[in-house]
Design a protein around this motif. Structure first.
Motif, PDB file in Angstrom:
ATOM      1  N   VAL A 150     -33.774  23.322 -16.831  1.00 47.43           N
ATOM      2  CA  VAL A 150     -33.698  23.489 -15.337  1.00 47.43           C
ATOM      3  C   VAL A 150     -33.487  22.239 -14.642  1.00 47.43           C
ATOM      4  N   PHE A 151     -32.674  21.901 -13.749  1.00 47.34           N
ATOM      5  CA  PHE A 151     -32.839  20.849 -13.010  1.00 47.34           C
ATOM      6  C   PHE A 151     -33.325  21.271 -11.471  1.00 47.34           C
ATOM      7  N   ALA A 152     -34.019  20.452 -11.080  1.00 47.56           N
ATOM      8  CA  ALA A 152     -34.759  20.605  -9.522  1.00 47.56           C
ATOM      9  C   ALA A 152     -34.961  19.216  -8.826  1.00 47.56           C
ATOM     10  N   ALA A 191     -32.086  25.049  -7.521  1.00 49.81           N
ATOM     11  CA  ALA A 191     -31.915  24.563  -8.962  1.00 49.81           C
ATOM     12  C   ALA A 191     -30.632  24.985  -9.753  1.00 49.81           C
ATOM     13  N   GLN A 192     -30.520  24.215 -10.764  1.00 50.81           N
ATOM     14  CA  GLN A 192     -29.483  24.278 -11.686  1.00 50.81           C
ATOM     15  C   GLN A 192     -29.945  24.512 -13.171  1.00 50.81           C
ATOM     16  N   GLY A 193     -29.269  25.269 -13.790  1.00 50.48           N
ATOM     17  CA  GLY A 193     -29.749  25.811 -15.219  1.00 50.48           C
ATOM     18  C   GLY A 193     -28.925  25.543 -16.280  1.00 50.48           C
ATOM     19  N   ILE A 194     -29.399  25.008 -17.529  1.00 50.09           N
ATOM     20  CA  ILE A 194     -28.367  25.067 -18.600  1.00 50.09           C
ATOM     21  C   ILE A 194     -28.997  25.880 -19.811  1.00 50.09           C
ATOM     22  N   MET A 206     -27.746  14.077 -15.391  1.00 48.81           N
ATOM     23  CA  MET A 206     -28.842  14.690 -14.587  1.00 48.81           C
ATOM     24  C   MET A 206     -28.085  15.047 -13.330  1.00 48.81           C
ATOM     25  N   GLU A 207     -28.786  16.262 -12.881  1.00 47.14           N
ATOM     26  CA  GLU A 207     -28.215  16.908 -11.853  1.00 47.14           C
ATOM     27  C   GLU A 207     -29.243  17.073 -10.552  1.00 47.14           C
ATOM     28  N   ASN A 208     -30.197  16.486 -10.904  1.00 46.86           N
ATOM     29  CA  ASN A 208     -31.290  16.355  -9.684  1.00 46.86           C
ATOM     30  C   ASN A 208     -32.248  15.544 -10.131  1.00 46.86           C
ATOM     31  N   ARG A 209     -33.534  15.365  -9.378  1.00 45.75           N
ATOM     32  CA  ARG A 209     -34.458  14.245  -9.750  1.00 45.75           C
ATOM     33  C   ARG A 209     -35.272  14.670 -10.888  1.00 45.75           C
ATOM     34  N   SER A 210     -35.443  16.062 -11.083  1.00 47.33           N
ATOM     35  CA  SER A 210     -36.170  16.305 -12.365  1.00 47.33           C
ATOM     36  C   SER A 210     -35.788  17.300 -13.169  1.00 47.33           C
ATOM     37  N   VAL A 211     -35.946  17.225 -14.492  1.00 52.79           N
ATOM     38  CA  VAL A 211     -35.256  18.360 -15.494  1.00 52.79           C
ATOM     39  C   VAL A 211     -36.592  18.677 -16.244  1.00 52.79           C
ATOM     40  N   ALA A 212     -36.633  20.218 -16.636  1.00 53.20           N
ATOM     41  CA  ALA A 212     -37.589  20.677 -17.608  1.00 53.20           C
ATOM     42  C   ALA A 212     -36.990  21.497 -18.598  1.00 53.20           C
ATOM     43  N   THR A 213     -37.509  21.359 -19.868  1.00 52.45           N
ATOM     44  CA  THR A 213     -36.880  22.155 -20.910  1.00 52.45           C
ATOM     45  C   THR A 213     -37.898  22.937 -21.556  1.00 52.45           C
ATOM     46  N   SER A 214     -37.454  24.359 -22.036  1.00 52.83           N
ATOM     47  CA  SER A 214     -38.498  25.149 -22.746  1.00 52.83           C
ATOM     48  C   SER A 214     -37.633  25.788 -23.810  1.00 52.83           C
ATOM     49  N   THR A 240     -38.111  27.366 -16.081  1.00 50.98           N
ATOM     50  CA  THR A 240     -37.365  27.553 -17.254  1.00 50.98           C
ATOM     51  C   THR A 240     -37.836  28.866 -18.109  1.00 50.98           C
ATOM     52  N   LYS A 241     -38.771  29.430 -17.452  1.00 54.67           N
ATOM     53  CA  LYS A 241     -39.339  30.552 -18.051  1.00 54.67           C
ATOM     54  C   LYS A 241     -38.672  31.713 -17.644  1.00 54.67           C
TER      55      LYS A 241
END
Length: 273
Positions: free
Chosen positions: A229-231, A259-262, A193-201, A241-242
């Motif tokens: 995306v971590f934010a 934010a950080q992206g993977i 985890m790189e932040n409090r939240s993460v979302a994936t699409s 993510t979009k």
């Protein structure tokens, strides 16, 4: 330390809430119910599928009259318009007509020709459309609901997971699993985890049409990569993510929101932004 885990079908997916705290079973249950209540409230306000939701009423009438909107809808729409501007339209909350024509959203009648976010006039309390359009918050409202749920659980060690939109009150030193694209959910990557939240699409099943459309031509995204995306905010992560999947240069936008992206490709290769 006592723990509780509950799961409910909400927001078009399954929402799981995990809580750990120095509280008895009844207190933990009350906390969980308060978090689920927040999620249900946002679902009722922002559901495109419900013709009686606030979002549906705005879609039907905001091109005719200036309409007063709730603080929640204002927050989501305000950020959606901000992101549309800074991403040069790669995130567009008015993408709904394209989704309707592909059967991905219900047709409530009189589906207008596609307009974009520039036709939306938002003030402190009202919204007006310069021309008929249809807002869809499918790419952002789930994250916002997760934000409200995790805020309702601020006194506990809590995790809220809404089908890939996830937030933790205590995220430092923890990991999260991200499914491999087109794996039918059978394989995952474990990343910190790189932040409090993460979302994936992603489109997780080969052969299915992507639910993310290119705002420029309203065609489904051809790319089969997974974007996470971590934010700090799950609403921000969800929407970004979009941008990460669509924009040819997403890094400046991610950086603007800290934010950080993977990106995970079909070959399993991981790229970090």
């Amino acid at each position: 330390m006592n723990s509780l885990r509950q799961c409910r079908p909400l927001l078009g997916t399954y929402v799981e809430i995990q809580i750990s705290a120095d509280k008895d079973d009844d207190a933990l249950l009350d906390c969980s119910l308060a978090a689920f209540d927040e999620i249900m409230r946002i679902q009722q306000l922002m559901s495109f599928h419900d013709p009686q939701s606030e979002l549906s009423r705005i879609n039907a009438c905001a091109h005719l009259n200036e309409m007063k909107i709730s603080p929640d809808l204002h927050r989501v729409l305000s950020f959606a318009l901000e992101l549309a501007e800074v991403s040069n339209g790669w995130f567009d909350p008015s993408i709904a007509p394209g989704l309707i024509r592909r059967g991905l959203l219900p047709d409530h009648g009189d589906c207008p020709e596609a307009a974009d976010w520039r036709s939306i006039r938002l003030t402190g309390h009202t919204v007006r459309f310069a021309r008929p359009l249809r807002l869809d918050f499918g790419g952002i409202a789930k994250g916002y609901a997760v934000d409200l749920a995790i805020a309702a659980l601020s006194g506990a060690d809590a995790i809220v997971n809404a089908g890939g939109d996830l937030a933790m009150n205590r995220w430092q030193g923890r990991d999260v699993e991200i499914r491999t694209p087109a794996s039918n959910g059978r394989s995952t990557f474990v990343v910190p985890m790189e932040n409090r939240s993460v979302a994936t699409s992603a489109a997780y099943y080969l052969g299915e049409e992507h639910v993310i459309l290119n705002p420029g031509n309203l065609e489904p995204l051809a790319c089969r990569d997974s974007a996470s995306v971590f934010a700090e905010s799950c609403m921000v992560a969800d929407a970004l993510t979009k941008v990460l999947l669509l924009s040819p240069d997403p890094f400046p936008v991610l950086a603007q929101f800290d934010a950080q992206g993977i990106i995970i490709g079909l070959d399993g290769k991981i790229s970090r932004l």
